[in-house]
Design a protein around this motif. Structure first.
Motif, mmCIF file in Angstrom:
data_model
loop_
_atom_site.group_PDB
_atom_site.id
_atom_site.type_symbol
_atom_site.label_atom_id
_atom_site.label_comp_id
_atom_site.label_asym_id
_atom_site.label_seq_id
_atom_site.Cartn_x
_atom_site.Cartn_y
_atom_site.Cartn_z
ATOM 1 N N ILE A 125 0.819 -1.219 0.000
ATOM 2 C CA ILE A 125 0.000 0.000 0.000
ATOM 3 C C ILE A 125 0.850 1.265 0.000
ATOM 4 O O ILE A 125 0.421 2.313 -0.514
ATOM 5 C CB ILE A 125 -0.977 0.000 1.202
ATOM 6 N N PRO A 151 -9.039 -3.290 1.354
ATOM 7 C CA PRO A 151 -8.829 -2.020 2.057
ATOM 8 C C PRO A 151 -10.137 -1.388 2.533
ATOM 9 O O PRO A 151 -11.147 -1.412 1.836
ATOM 10 C CB PRO A 151 -8.137 -1.149 1.002
ATOM 11 N N PRO A 156 -4.446 -3.085 6.848
ATOM 12 C CA PRO A 156 -3.314 -3.675 6.118
ATOM 13 C C PRO A 156 -2.561 -4.674 6.991
ATOM 14 O O PRO A 156 -2.540 -4.567 8.222
ATOM 15 C CB PRO A 156 -2.436 -2.447 5.809
ATOM 16 N N TYR A 163 3.517 -3.052 4.321
ATOM 17 C CA TYR A 163 2.096 -3.161 4.657
ATOM 18 C C TYR A 163 1.334 -3.551 3.391
ATOM 19 O O TYR A 163 1.436 -2.870 2.364
ATOM 20 C CB TYR A 163 1.575 -1.834 5.197
ATOM 21 N N ILE A 165 -2.208 -4.911 1.256
ATOM 22 C CA ILE A 165 -3.659 -4.994 1.104
ATOM 23 C C ILE A 165 -3.979 -5.913 -0.075
ATOM 24 O O ILE A 165 -3.087 -6.448 -0.719
ATOM 25 C CB ILE A 165 -4.286 -3.603 0.885
#
Length: 271
Positions: A125, A151, A156, A163, A165
């Motif tokens: 992300i 998301p 996340p 991180y 998603i």
């Protein structure tokens, strides 16, 4: 038969079949029908890459979960099994339950333990790029969790300093990823129906779902020309929430394979 179906290396004179399984929440159940029909026709699967629900189904099958058991599990699935309430500004729910669900079915297996080479596509992300999760030491459950962390719904997933998603944010059909695993004949299964609606969605959840579907369809079209066989089994309006349509979705996936069975067998040297 299982040894044949789970072989990651087949006769070098034949093409190796890879499945690129899209996301689609409940619509991902259609992937089960595709896999079931391939098994019924003794067609070996050499690699699988998945996004979101395609990652969940592809990963569990790659771990050796029998297809009939997998179908039963997915058809009886309840959303609360996959989400835990979490106090977070980054998402309404924690996806930890999804990770726990996967481990309850196959244990703490790693990607290197799988019977079929598998990768999960997720999205970093912060960097805004798709990332293949295929490190042999990574736990399957964690890879699936990251790939399916939609998301806004799920926070996340942190893995090391990154991180992640839902992989659909960057690519909903992981064609390149399954080729990276060695497949040279790719069947892509797009579980997002491209249909017109007769009326406005009846609530905000379905309105958002419709909007996301339109975005994912545009996202996927760019990959259509890269596949050897594209399957779009769902030709009517089915939402991300329609888990009760499990039987119908499995049947649609099976039918998509049977409609193309002569071509598949010819291409794989099985006719």
């Amino acid at each position: 038969m299982l040894d044949f179906l789970f072989k990651s290396k087949i006769d070098s004179k034949r093409k190796s079949l890879g499945l690129a399984l899209s996301g689609g929440a409940a619509r991902g159940i259609v992937h089960l029908g595709v896999i079931k029909a391939l098994i019924e026709n003794n067609i070996p699967i050499s690699a699988i890459s998945g996004v979101s629900s395609g990652s969940l189904i592809g990963g569990l099958f790659s771990a050796g979960l029998p297809i009939d058991q997998l179908i039963d599990e997915m058809k009886s699935m309840k959303w609360y099994k996959l989400a835990g309430f979490a106090f977070s500004k980054r998402g309404m729910a924690s996806s930890k339950r999804l990770e726990q669900f996967v481990e309850s079915l196959v244990g703490p297996v790693t990607l290197g333990d799988l019977k079929i080479p598998f990768s999960a596509l997720t999205t970093d992300i912060l960097e805004g790029v798709g990332v293949e999760l295929k490190d042999p030491s990574m736990k399957l459950a964690l890879a699936i969790r990251a790939s399916a962390s939609f998301p806004g719904v799920y926070a996340p997933v942190q893995i090391n300093d990154h991180y992640y998603i839902d992989g659909g944010a960057t690519c909903n059909i992981p064609v390149d990823e399954v080729r990276h695993l060695g497949a040279n004949f790719v069947i892509a299964v797009d579980a997002i129906p491209n249909v017109k609606l007769d009326a406005l969605p009846k609530n905000i959840a379905r309105m958002v779902d419709r909007g996301v579907d339109l975005l994912l369809h545009k996202n996927a079209v760019s990959k259509y020309s890269d596949v050897d066989l594209l399957l779009k089994p769902i030709h009517e309006s089915v939402s991300s929430f329609d888990l009760h349509r499990g039987d119908d979705l499995v049947h649609l996936g099976e039918q998509a394979i049977y409609d193309n069975l002569p071509y598949i067998k010819e291409q794989l040297g099985l006719s």
